[in-house]
Design a protein around this motif. Sequence first.
Motif, PDB file in Angstrom:
ATOM      1  N   ALA A   1       0.820  -1.218   0.000  1.00  0.00           N
ATOM      2  CA  ALA A   1       0.000   0.000   0.000  1.00  0.00           C
ATOM      3  C   ALA A   1       0.852   1.266   0.000  1.00  0.00           C
ATOM      4  N   ASP A   2       2.044   1.223   0.605  1.00  0.00           N
ATOM      5  CA  ASP A   2       2.847   2.443   0.700  1.00  0.00           C
ATOM      6  C   ASP A   2       3.927   2.565  -0.381  1.00  0.00           C
ATOM      7  N   ASN A   3       4.084   1.557  -1.254  1.00  0.00           N
ATOM      8  CA  ASN A   3       5.108   1.703  -2.290  1.00  0.00           C
ATOM      9  C   ASN A   3       4.608   1.365  -3.692  1.00  0.00           C
ATOM     10  N   ALA A   4       3.365   0.919  -3.815  1.00  0.00           N
ATOM     11  CA  ALA A   4       2.869   0.458  -5.116  1.00  0.00           C
ATOM     12  C   ALA A   4       2.379   1.619  -5.978  1.00  0.00           C
ATOM     13  N   VAL A   5       2.643   1.478  -7.254  1.00  0.00           N
ATOM     14  CA  VAL A   5       2.091   2.379  -8.251  1.00  0.00           C
ATOM     15  C   VAL A   5       1.447   1.504  -9.322  1.00  0.00           C
ATOM     16  N   MET A   6       0.551   2.095 -10.061  1.00  0.00           N
ATOM     17  CA  MET A   6      -0.008   1.412 -11.214  1.00  0.00           C
ATOM     18  C   MET A   6       0.372   2.224 -12.438  1.00  0.00           C
ATOM     19  N   VAL A   7       0.626   1.534 -13.528  1.00  0.00           N
ATOM     20  CA  VAL A   7       0.975   2.184 -14.778  1.00  0.00           C
ATOM     21  C   VAL A   7       0.124   1.556 -15.871  1.00  0.00           C
ATOM     22  N   THR A   8      -0.574   2.391 -16.622  1.00  0.00           N
ATOM     23  CA  THR A   8      -1.318   1.917 -17.780  1.00  0.00           C
ATOM     24  C   THR A   8      -0.484   2.239 -19.007  1.00  0.00           C
ATOM     25  N   ILE A   9      -0.273   1.216 -19.839  1.00  0.00           N
ATOM     26  CA  ILE A   9       0.604   1.339 -20.996  1.00  0.00           C
ATOM     27  C   ILE A   9      -0.215   1.085 -22.255  1.00  0.00           C
ATOM     28  N   PHE A  10      -0.191   2.043 -23.173  1.00  0.00           N
ATOM     29  CA  PHE A  10      -0.808   1.876 -24.484  1.00  0.00           C
ATOM     30  C   PHE A  10       0.278   1.391 -25.436  1.00  0.00           C
ATOM     31  N   LEU A  11       0.045   0.240 -26.035  1.00  0.00           N
ATOM     32  CA  LEU A  11       0.954  -0.320 -27.031  1.00  0.00           C
ATOM     33  C   LEU A  11       0.258  -0.183 -28.384  1.00  0.00           C
ATOM     34  N   LYS A  12       0.573   0.875 -29.090  1.00  0.00           N
ATOM     35  CA  LYS A  12      -0.101   1.160 -30.362  1.00  0.00           C
ATOM     36  C   LYS A  12       0.652   0.463 -31.488  1.00  0.00           C
ATOM     37  N   HIS A  13      -0.080  -0.402 -32.221  1.00  0.00           N
ATOM     38  CA  HIS A  13       0.524  -1.134 -33.334  1.00  0.00           C
ATOM     39  C   HIS A  13       1.042  -0.191 -34.400  1.00  0.00           C
ATOM     40  N   ASP A  14       2.150  -0.590 -35.031  1.00  0.00           N
ATOM     41  CA  ASP A  14       2.626   0.088 -36.228  1.00  0.00           C
ATOM     42  C   ASP A  14       1.770  -0.438 -37.372  1.00  0.00           C
ATOM     43  N   GLN A  15       0.743   0.299 -37.774  1.00  0.00           N
ATOM     44  CA  GLN A  15      -0.229  -0.179 -38.755  1.00  0.00           C
ATOM     45  C   GLN A  15       0.297  -0.153 -40.186  1.00  0.00           C
ATOM     46  N   SER A  16       1.519   0.272 -40.387  1.00  0.00           N
ATOM     47  CA  SER A  16       2.093   0.244 -41.727  1.00  0.00           C
ATOM     48  C   SER A  16       2.675  -1.130 -42.057  1.00  0.00           C
ATOM     49  N   ARG A  17       2.683  -2.032 -41.062  1.00  0.00           N
ATOM     50  CA  ARG A  17       3.252  -3.360 -41.247  1.00  0.00           C
ATOM     51  C   ARG A  17       2.240  -4.422 -40.820  1.00  0.00           C
TER      52      ARG A  17
END
Length: 136
Positions: free
Chosen positions: A36-52
Amino acid sequence: MRLLIAAAALAGVLAFVSGAGAQTATPPTENAAPTADNAVMVTIFLKHDQSRPLSELNAQLEKQGYYKAFPPPGIEVVSWYVMMGIGQVVTLRLPASRLREVNRIFENTAWGSYHTEFYPTYDYKAVGIAQHEKAQ
């Protein structure tokens, strides 16, 4: 760059909330479990390279070791969704001391297949529900 700004802001918040500026503070350990005193949450967007094509992207991820490196041991995956037209959205819960490690995994193994965006987040569910119940 966004991750560095977000990490700096998050570090400032954590320092303020936990009193981490005190001389007696114990430095975090790299293998610390999220609490509770050291945790963080991170949301990560992984956007595809749509040219491939997807097959090419997956081959690159495999070659760069992404599937072996992510998620790292001891990091909790809160959610992991495919967002059609975007890519993937992953939310992690981790000790703040391991944020750099997670960032480096993406830099070393996901770049080229994904464009990444990182957002520090926190769990608001209990607060939101409590506010709703109080308003009833």
